[in-house]
Motif scaffolding. Structure first.
Motif, PDB file in Angstrom:
ATOM      1  N   GLY A   1     -47.370 -26.324 -22.733  1.00 27.18           N
ATOM      2  CA  GLY A   1     -46.850 -27.243 -23.248  1.00 27.18           C
ATOM      3  C   GLY A   1     -45.618 -27.816 -21.483  1.00 27.18           C
TER       4      GLY A   1
ATOM      5  N   CYS B   1     -52.908 -25.318 -20.024  1.00 22.41           N
ATOM      6  CA  CYS B   1     -53.401 -25.900 -20.359  1.00 22.41           C
ATOM      7  C   CYS B   1     -54.843 -26.693 -20.382  1.00 22.41           C
TER       8      CYS B   1
ATOM      9  N   ASP C   1     -51.846 -31.586 -26.486  1.00 17.31           N
ATOM     10  CA  ASP C   1     -51.281 -30.365 -26.094  1.00 17.31           C
ATOM     11  C   ASP C   1     -50.451 -29.906 -25.313  1.00 17.31           C
TER      12      ASP C   1
ATOM     13  N   ARG D   1     -47.818 -31.860 -25.655  1.00 21.76           N
ATOM     14  CA  ARG D   1     -46.958 -31.018 -26.826  1.00 21.76           C
ATOM     15  C   ARG D   1     -45.757 -32.399 -27.315  1.00 21.76           C
ATOM     16  N   TRP D   2     -45.024 -32.704 -25.827  1.00 22.80           N
ATOM     17  CA  TRP D   2     -44.673 -34.639 -25.878  1.00 22.80           C
ATOM     18  C   TRP D   2     -44.815 -35.406 -27.327  1.00 22.80           C
TER      19      TRP D   2
ATOM     20  N   VAL E   1     -47.017 -35.345 -29.742  1.00 22.34           N
ATOM     21  CA  VAL E   1     -45.938 -35.025 -30.657  1.00 22.34           C
ATOM     22  C   VAL E   1     -44.511 -34.396 -32.003  1.00 22.34           C
ATOM     23  N   ARG E   2     -44.170 -34.361 -30.162  1.00 25.45           N
ATOM     24  CA  ARG E   2     -43.013 -34.913 -30.741  1.00 25.45           C
ATOM     25  C   ARG E   2     -42.067 -36.174 -30.969  1.00 25.45           C
TER      26      ARG E   2
ATOM     27  N   HIS F   1     -44.302 -29.973 -36.530  1.00 25.29           N
ATOM     28  CA  HIS F   1     -45.216 -29.983 -35.074  1.00 25.29           C
ATOM     29  C   HIS F   1     -46.625 -29.477 -35.527  1.00 25.29           C
TER      30      HIS F   1
ATOM     31  N   ASP G   1     -49.372 -32.277 -34.981  1.00 21.10           N
ATOM     32  CA  ASP G   1     -50.677 -31.451 -33.819  1.00 21.10           C
ATOM     33  C   ASP G   1     -51.969 -31.704 -34.094  1.00 21.10           C
TER      34      ASP G   1
END
Length: 199
Positions: free
Chosen positions: A51, A71, A115, A117-118, A120-121, A136, A140
């Motif tokens: 992440g 990643c 993946d 993750r930003w 998704v955030r 989350h 995702d």
């Protein structure tokens, strides 16, 4: 056009039924490969390290691209799982090599960016669903499955090397944009920008 089928490689266009079967077969293969690659094959090290760094870590001087190695390693095993599943499904469903290459390129590149993750955030912040404990995970997975649907369309429709190359180039542009975004976000953190100015 080269077609991968039960009898091996043959030349000839896919019929309308063949295109529909290629789409369904590719979606099934990519989806099962996604499940295997994202759960069974993913190491804990990759899951924890892939992440984008937190704002606290960025403020402490961690490089914004930290985690990309984990990643990309995860995406390598993820794509391997998808390729195996596609090869299995291609024994009963006709598919073109360029279509499969395009689908795997798009799947790998989009998977890598999600993946981090930003993204998704970002969605969670826009939806304001911070109180939803599983947000989350489900956001995702929804983002991955939307990308898998598009990849399956590419598998069914792309029939030339040029089309596959364009899909791969689009995926690389997406990763380049993600890297630029991550660097810009990190500059905002170190400049003390308000959280709403960052994502």
């Amino acid at each position: 056009m080269t077609v991968l089928s039960l009898t091996g490689l043959t030349d000839g266009p896919l019929s309308q039924v063949g295109v529909a079967l290629a789409f369904l077969g590719a979606l099934a293969a990519l989806g099962v490969g996604h499940l295997a690659g994202d759960t069974i094959l993913q190491s804990d090290t990759a899951a924890q390290g892939k992440g984008y760094p937190s704002d606290d870590r960025l403020a402490a001087g961690v490089h914004p691209w930290t985690g990309w190695g984990h990643c990309l390693a995860h995406c390598g095993s993820y794509l391997a799982a998808q390729a195996v599943m596609v090869a299995i499904v291609a024994q009963v469903v006709p598919m073109t090599w360029p279509g499969l290459a395009a689908a795997l390129a798009l799947s790998g590149c989009t998977h890598a960016v999600i993946d981090r993750r930003w993204p998704v955030r970002w969605v969670i912040a826009r939806k304001r669903c911070t109180g939803w404990a599983d947000s989350h995970f489900w956001i995702d997975q929804a983002m991955h499955w939307v990308c898998l649907l598009v990849a399956a369309v590419l598998a069914a429709r792309v029939s030339t090397g040029t089309g596959a190359a364009l899909a791969a180039a689009a995926g690389l542009v997406l990763i380049g944009d993600a890297l630029r975004y991550e660097a810009r976000h990190a500059r905002g953190v170190t400049a003390g920008a308000a959280p709403t100015d960052r994502f």
